[in-house]
Design a protein around this motif. Structure first.
Motif, short mmCIF file in Angstrom:
data_model
loop_
_atom_site.label_atom_id
_atom_site.label_comp_id
_atom_site.label_asym_id
_atom_site.label_seq_id
_atom_site.Cartn_x
_atom_site.Cartn_y
_atom_site.Cartn_z
N PRO A 140 0.84 -1.21 0.00
CA PRO A 140 0.00 0.00 0.00
C PRO A 140 0.86 1.25 0.00
O PRO A 140 1.98 1.26 0.52
CB PRO A 140 -0.80 -0.12 1.30
N ASP A 141 0.34 2.33 -0.58
CA ASP A 141 0.96 3.64 -0.41
C ASP A 141 0.75 4.07 1.04
O ASP A 141 -0.26 3.74 1.66
CB ASP A 141 0.31 4.67 -1.34
N VAL A 142 1.71 4.82 1.56
CA VAL A 142 1.70 5.21 2.97
C VAL A 142 1.76 6.73 3.09
O VAL A 142 2.51 7.39 2.35
CB VAL A 142 2.88 4.59 3.73
N VAL A 143 0.96 7.28 3.98
CA VAL A 143 1.08 8.69 4.37
C VAL A 143 1.41 8.73 5.85
O VAL A 143 0.66 8.18 6.68
CB VAL A 143 -0.21 9.48 4.09
N TYR A 144 2.53 9.34 6.18
CA TYR A 144 2.92 9.57 7.58
C TYR A 144 2.51 10.97 7.99
O TYR A 144 2.76 11.93 7.26
CB TYR A 144 4.43 9.39 7.75
N LEU A 145 1.92 11.09 9.17
CA LEU A 145 1.50 12.38 9.70
C LEU A 145 2.18 12.60 11.04
O LEU A 145 2.08 11.78 11.94
CB LEU A 145 0.00 12.41 9.91
N ALA A 146 2.87 13.73 11.16
CA ALA A 146 3.51 14.08 12.43
C ALA A 146 3.13 15.52 12.77
O ALA A 146 3.30 16.41 11.94
CB ALA A 146 5.02 13.95 12.32
N ARG A 147 2.61 15.72 13.97
CA ARG A 147 2.19 17.06 14.40
C ARG A 147 3.25 17.65 15.31
O ARG A 147 3.70 17.00 16.27
CB ARG A 147 0.86 17.01 15.12
N ARG A 148 3.66 18.89 15.03
CA ARG A 148 4.71 19.52 15.82
C ARG A 148 4.21 19.79 17.23
O ARG A 148 3.21 20.47 17.45
CB ARG A 148 5.13 20.85 15.17
#
Length: 213
Positions: free
Chosen positions: A204-212
């Motif tokens: 699968p394609d992956v999206v990583y999300l990181a919040r400052r």
């Protein structure tokens, strides 16, 4: 498969080719992206902008075939969208062959296109954003261009974080999962979420999300 245009760039050969109405971008013989779906690119933007307050600023690293930008201009909360794309030919193709896929988004008055290397541009600007969407390569573990690897390393990740406003979100597209990169994001920026998009073949394609934080 039909070759539509072929250009020589400072980073080698860039080819736009067409297959039954869909387009592919090929760099030095390596597949970059196509226009067949765009689902994960839209997820990249939707996840980054979820809950965006009015007046927000978005940075998109990589124009590509335009799916991310087309999604972004649909968000009324955004006051400005900055797109950094290294290849002038890619920008030009959005006035011709790729125009249906970006849907005229480059003409939106909130959009500013910068033709530059993203890493170099970030190093020279003090602009900050409420969200950054990074899609300049095939992901942290599969970079077509060696220079792009720096954006996914410790220093590059820290630099991206430095350009986020407090509470801002870094969203990163990848063609495959990378546990080491997720760990780096969490350590450098903040808590990490992962979004998967199934594809017809392969991981699968992956999206990583990181919040400052």
């Amino acid at each position: 498969m039909e070759t539509v245009e072929r250009v020589d760039t400072s980073r080698g050969e860039l080819v736009l080719r067409r297959d039954n109405g869909d387009y592919e971008l090929i760099s030095n013989g390596v597949f970059l992206m196509d226009t067949r779906s765009g689902a994960s690119e839209r997820t990249l933007v939707r996840a980054a902008l979820a809950g965006m307050a009015p007046g927000g600023r978005l940075l998109i690293g990589g124009l590509g075939v335009g799916f991310s930008l087309a999604e972004a201009v649909g968000y009324a909360a955004l006051a400005e969208i900055v797109v950094v794309e290294i290849e002038p030919a890619v920008v030009a193709w959005h006035a011709t062959h790729l125009a249906p896929f970006s849907g005229g988004a480059l003409d939106d008055p909130r959009v500013r296109v910068v033709t530059a290397d993203l890493g170099g541009w970030l190093a020279d600007t003090d602009e900050r954003f409420d969200a950054i969407c990074l899609d300049v390569d095939n992901g942290p573990d599969w970079t077509v261009f060696g220079d792009n690897a720096a954006l996914y390393g410790d220093a590059g990740t820290a630099m991206l974080g430095d350009h986020l406003n407090p509470g801002g979100v870094l969203a990163v597209w990848s063609a495959s999962a990378s546990a080491a990169y997720a760990t780096r994001l969490a350590a450098t920026i903040g808590e990490v979420e992962t979004r998967l998009t199934e594809v017809p073949h392969g991981e699968p394609d992956v999206v990583y999300l990181a919040r400052r934080s």
